[in-house]
Design an enzyme around this catalytic site. Structure first.
Site, PDB file in Angstrom:
ATOM      1  N   HIS A 260       1.048  -1.135   0.124  1.00  0.00           N
ATOM      2  CA  HIS A 260      -0.111  -0.016   0.099  1.00  0.00           C
ATOM      3  C   HIS A 260       0.719   1.168  -0.068  1.00  0.00           C
ATOM      4  CE1 HIS A 260      -3.603   2.392   0.956  1.00  0.00           C
ATOM      5  NE2 HIS A 260      -2.720   3.269   1.933  1.00  0.00           N
ATOM      6  N   ASP A 262       0.764   5.165  -0.161  1.00  0.00           N
ATOM      7  CA  ASP A 262       0.302   6.397  -0.164  1.00  0.00           C
ATOM      8  C   ASP A 262       0.852   7.526  -1.165  1.00  0.00           C
ATOM      9  OD1 ASP A 262      -1.832   5.986   1.922  1.00  0.00           O
ATOM     10  OD2 ASP A 262      -0.145   5.592   3.273  1.00  0.00           O
ATOM     11  N   ASP A 372      -7.605   1.752   2.679  1.00  0.00           N
ATOM     12  CA  ASP A 372      -7.268   2.400   3.768  1.00  0.00           C
ATOM     13  C   ASP A 372      -8.112   3.924   3.856  1.00  0.00           C
ATOM     14  OD1 ASP A 372      -5.701   3.467   5.679  1.00  0.00           O
ATOM     15  OD2 ASP A 372      -4.277   4.479   4.503  1.00  0.00           O
ATOM     16  N   HIS A 577      -6.292   9.711  -0.483  1.00  0.00           N
ATOM     17  CA  HIS A 577      -6.829   9.472   0.982  1.00  0.00           C
ATOM     18  C   HIS A 577      -6.141  10.149   2.004  1.00  0.00           C
ATOM     19  CE1 HIS A 577      -5.102   5.402   0.461  1.00  0.00           C
ATOM     20  NE2 HIS A 577      -4.635   5.839   1.683  1.00  0.00           N
TER      21      HIS A 577
HETATM   22 ZN   LIG Z   1      -3.192   4.894   2.621  1.00  0.00          ZN
END
Ligand SMILES: [Zn+2]
Length: 1029
Positions: A260, A262, A372, A577
């Site tokens: 994951h 970001d 997430d 996000h």
């Molecule tokens: Zn995230």
């Protein structure tokens, strides 16, 4: 071999095995101490440091200075390029040889001008394999480069990882050497680790745990760490244990590698590009060695970055996508926030994402992937379906503070009734490590035992930790089918969901939003990002509508396809996000605001050139007059300001048809004027024939009367427009969380700097202004505006904000009793309770909505509109809009400074649908736009819609089809209706299409000359592909 039988002491046996593989105890004589053999120094090590992120080719031409292990580098956000010259000793022939590299910061190893592997200690990537078995003809003298980013996996937070970054941190090189790696020791260590974990995880009540215990103990007996020849008998014992199989009913784990990343968070966008490269090059390397290894990867934007900056790596990724090992998932441009982006933004996330995946990898994603995000809009199921996706994976709801979500595998039903098969990995993580604990948790915590026999296990370090490791793969490989543990398949999302779908008969359905009971401050934090998003959504809408008007009138007009795509992609990126929620560091905020500025600048230019293109039409010409553009799908009669000064003489009341233009003709004579009267008691009365408002000297709204029904909207003895300040100290996640207890600290803002005074005494606009002191450092100045012919009163607000851990809101206690309030969401609305009966109700003390919220009883209600806010609450009869927060982490300066925003209150008779609350909230957000230098215009509409329930949201050129338009409409009232879309053009072709603009050739739209008849279900979104010119 004979041993005396072991005594009945589980603990000593377990700890014996643990110590045998400990990296802390007894490493002089245990197995772990034998993992590495001889070491050898590098031939030379030198470094070049720079504050910039530069390319490899630029880096290698720089002047490198000698350096050594133990040296410190940086500061934060710098990059160190290390030149590593090494020579492998001849004597190591036949051995596995590694470069061991341990440093702070995130490293990328370059060899022969190509990135080859990430080197990040926090992601357990500290070793680069130079040779698996050194041969004579292999190169022994090698030069490598390590590009080291001076930031941690999670940025550089000072003191705590979410604190604002420490700009002065230094980064140390702890190890850089050649070493012999004993693979046989590693294999045996993994066997031991798995057995020890089985003993611990299965506990004392499980006989299989004891079998593991005795197996491990006997392996210690057999294994002499100094004698590799003794390893094979120990390994055989382990294999015998792991190969004892399950029965047929065992739970099946679908293991998928994942990382994951970001797109920006505690580091800037630019660093994410390198995080992607470091992670994915490592993944590709693992795939080369492990052909069964599967990795899932989301976010088209990240692929686009890697394609631009690391084309060699990108083509390797394309190769592994074709092989079915590297699996693009999600279908969206970024993993966006699930609450705040508008409906059309959500559509564009999928449109840009899916088109990218199709173009680069030949396939659309089949799953929406958003592990997430801080809650999920109840309109997402329909939007997913429209983008060709009927499966959804997330797990964030496991973070709920109060209520445990009852399902892991279920059907999720949106507000229109669309359903998607949804899976929350029961292990409650998207960063597992392939350990026994992960497998046991997955089975144990599955809330759909007996209903769903398949679960996902996503393993790998995220955020630049480089995803999975060989060790994780080795762990999972050992327990593919081992009695007492779930079966483990290396799998794909497609296989997981196909299995779940095939056995979905017992699954439950969850209807409505997936509300996250945490991070509710993210509806408000970083107000300028929220403002930028809302403004840019409106602007891009208007550019598209304006360009389509131009296209329809002027064959020479060139639709700005490329520029619009670039602007949309910037807007979509900022919806990531941790950006639009405001949970990012200051550097990210600066980037995001810069992107909004760019969208505003280019978007305004595009809109102007579209409007100018209209001037060459026979019915419009260049001149000295002014025209007005209305991009919304209903006629509007509104007061507009002709100049920025806001003086009375510069206002006009104009009427503009839907999706059209008209000359600026002042209709001021046709409506009742606004009057503003200072009353004997010092209060001010403002009236426009629709509303009568009374404000006291502090700007409180003491009365708001709906003239038509003589109905008072403000609760007796209460004040509307009451500013209130709360202490806002969450438990940990500062920018993210506002906790329930903040409500107990409510303090009204009562300190008057400048009492109410009349600014504009009436005519087309009446307005008053006042100022309040929030604290010694912060103040509010407000202009309260009532326009002629306008059913709402506007509060144009300026705040100078310099608080710490405070939350500013504004309250309207209204004379309405209702157990539910309604909030606008993407392409529709939903209701949430105004009471606090159950834990599911009271935990919604702070909720999100878009342009409006409404509380109505039969026949009457009050709506609260806004032009850039998202946080609301309605408790009993008090409607509250959240205005500003002041968190200090991860951005120490979050929201400090000057803010401007507008909200409005609209009391209404009948339901909010009947009163056109939805349309008025659009009007507030999509101002009529002036087109200068135009003459000779008769009012003209490109489209009209027959039903007030149906909103024509989007008009754009079709993707890849210059002669076609896409129009998107939705039913906004929650009703089943028939609607006719009319245009002055003969409709040559009209097809229903999906959100990816693929026509459904089995479903031509019902066209009669220039009218298209449409049937809507409640909240249904309908997109049409039209050829009208
Ligand atoms: Zn995230």
């Amino acid at each position: 071999m004979y041993h005396p039988p072991v005594l009945k002491n589980r603990r000593t046996l377990l700890e014996r095995s643990e110590k045998f593989i400990s990296d802390t105890y007894f490493t002089d004589c245990n197995l772990r101490g034998r993992l590495y053999g001889d070491t050898h120094q590098l031939t030379s090590l030198s470094v070049f440091q720079t504050a910039k992120r530069i390319s490899y080719s630029e880096a290698v031409q720089q002047n490198f200075q000698p350096c050594k292990v133990g040296d410190a580098f940086g500061s934060t956000w710098w990059t160190c390029w290390f030149k590593v010259v090494l020579k492998i000793p001849e004597a190591w022939r036949g051995k596995e040889v590694h470069l061991r590299w341990e440093s702070d910061g995130e490293g990328m190893l370059w060899r022969d001008e190509q990135p080859v592997q990430g080197l990040t200690k926090e992601g357990e990537k500290t070793s680069y394999i130079l040779s698996e078995c050194l041969k004579q003809n292999e190169p022994h003298s090698i030069t490598l480069y390590v590009e080291l980013a001076c930031n941690g996996l999670f940025g550089a937070g000072q003191g705590s990882f979410i604190a604002a970054p420490d700009p002065n941190r230094k980064y140390t090189l702890q190890k850089a050497e050649l070493v012999v790696f004993n693979r046989d020791v590693q294999e045996l260590l993994t066997d031991f680790e798995m057995l020890v974990d089985i003993v611990k995880m299965l506990g004392e009540e499980d006989q299989r745990g004891y079998q593991a215990l005795f197996t491990a103990n006997e392996m210690v007996n057999l294994c002499d760490p100094t004698d590799p020849d003794s390893f094979s008998s120990a390994r055989s014992l382990a294999q015998k244990f792991f190969r004892q199989r399950n029965g047929q009913s065992q739970h099946i784990v679908h293991a998928m590698g994942h990382c994951h990343i970001d797109s920006a968070w505690l580091w800037p966008y630019e660093e994410t590009i390198r995080k992607c490269a470091r992670s994915w090059v490592t993944v590709v390397r693992l795939m080369e060695k492990n052909p069964e290894f599967i990795f899932t990867c989301s976010q088209a934007q990240q692929f686009q970055w890697v394609k631009n900056w690391y084309p060699g790596l990108f083509s390797r990724i394309q190769y592994f996508v074709q092989k079915g090992q590297f699996i693009p998932v999600g279908g969206t441009w970024v993993e966006m926030d699930g609450n705040l982006p508008s409906g059309e933004s959500m559509v564009r996330q999928f449109l840009e994402g899916q088109n990218f995946f199709k173009a680069e990898f030949g396939q659309y994603c089949k799953e929406f992937w958003l592990p997430d995000t801080f809650g999920y809009s109840a309109q997402l199921p329909q939007i997913m379906q429209g983008a060709g996706i009927d499966r959804f994976l997330t797990q964030k709801l496991s973070w709920n503070l109060v209520n445990t979500f009852p399902h892991n595998t279920f059907f999720w039903e949106g507000i229109d009734g669309s359903q998607v098969l949804t899976h929350f990995p029961p292990g409650n993580s998207y960063e597992m490590k392939g350990k026994i604990e992960d497998l046991i948790k997955t089975v144990k915590h599955n809330k759909d035992k007996g209903r769903a026999n398949h679960s996902a296990v996503l393993f790998g370090f995220g955020d630049g930790g480089g995803g999975p490791t060989q060790l994780m793969l080795d762990r999972l490989q050992r327990v593919q089918d081992s009695d007492g543990l779930p079966r483990v398949n290396m799998s794909t999302p497609d296989r997981l969901f196909s299995e779940l779908q095939a056995e979905s008969g017992l699954l439950c359905t969850w209807s409505g939003e997936l509300f996250l009971e945490l991070h509710n401050g993210t509806y408000t934090t970083q107000a300028k990002i929220k403002l930028g998003n809302r403004r840019c959504e409106a602007l891009l809408h208007d550019v598209e509508v304006g360009s389509c008007l131009a296209l329809s009138q002027n064959v020479g007009f060139s639709y700005p396809t490329k520029q619009l795509q670039e602007l949309w992609r910037l807007l979509l990126l900022n919806q990531f996000h941790d950006v639009i929620p405001g949970s990012c560091i200051e550097m990210v905020v600066e980037d995001a605001l810069e992107y909004y500025k760019e969208i505003q600048k280019t978007g305004s230019r595009l809109l102007l050139s579209a409007c100018h293109a209209l001037r060459s039409t026979p019915w419009m010409e260049v001149g000295s007059g002014t025209a007005v553009l209305n991009t919304l799908s209903w006629d509007r009669t509104e007061v507009i300001a002709l100049s920025e000064e806001g003086a009375q003489s510069r206002l006009a009341l104009v009427k503009v048809p839907c999706v059209g233009v008209a000359s600026l003709t002042d209709l001021a004579g046709s409506v009742s004027k606004v009057t503003v009267t200072v009353q004997a008691d010092g209060t001010v009365r403002m009236e426009n024939g629709l509303l009568q408002a009374v404000l006291d000297r502090m700007g409180h709204l003491v009365s708001l009367l709906l003239v038509q029904t003589n109905r008072e909207a403000i609760s007796d003895g209460c004040f509307g427009n009451q500013f209130v300040l709360f202490d806002d100290v969450p438990l940990y996640w500062d920018a993210w969380d506002v906790m329930d207890y903040h409500l107990q600290t409510r303090k009204p803002v009562v300190d008057v700097i400048k009492p109410v005074q009349v600014l504009s005494s009436g005519g087309l606009r009446g307005s008053v202004t006042f100022s309040l002191r929030i604290s010694a450092k912060s103040s509010i100045t407000q202009e309260v505006i009532l326009d002629a012919n306008c059913p709402y009163i506007k509060f144009s607000t300026q705040v100078d904000w310099a608080e710490a851990h405070k939350f500013l809101k504004v309250e309207f206690p209204v004379q309405v009793r209702s157990s539910n309030a309604t909030y606008e969401i993407q392409f529709g609305h939903l209701q949430r309770p105004t009471h606090r009966n159950t834990s599911w109700d009271w935990v919604r003390f702070e909720v999100w909505g878009h342009k409006w919220a409404d509380v109505s009883e039969h026949g009457f209600g009050v709506a609260l509109l806004n032009d850039c806010k998202y946080g609301y609450s309605v408790h009993q009869n008090i409607m509250t809009l959240s205005l500003l927060r002041a968190p200090k982490a991860p951005d120490a300066n979050a929201d400090m400074g000057h803010h401007e925003f507008t909200y409005a209150v609209m009391p209404h008779a009948g339901s909010f649908q009947e009163a056109s609350v939805i349309q008025h909230a659009y009007n507030l957000n999509f101002p009529l736009r002036l087109i200068p230098d135009m003459n000779n215009i008769r009012p003209w509409s490109m489209f009209t819609v027959s039903s007030a329930a149906v909103i024509l949201e989007t008009i754009k050129q079709a993707e890849g089809k210059n002669n076609s338009l896409v129009v998107r409409l939705f039913e906004s009232h929650g009703s089943s209706v028939l609607a006719v879309l009319s245009t002055p053009f003969p409709v040559k072709e009209a097809w229903h299409c999906d959100l990816l603009e693929q026509p459904n050739y089995s479903r031509p739209a019902e066209v009669n000359d220039s009218k298209v008849s449409l049937t809507f279900r409640p909240f249904q979104i309908i997109s049409l592909l039209l050829r009208i010119f």
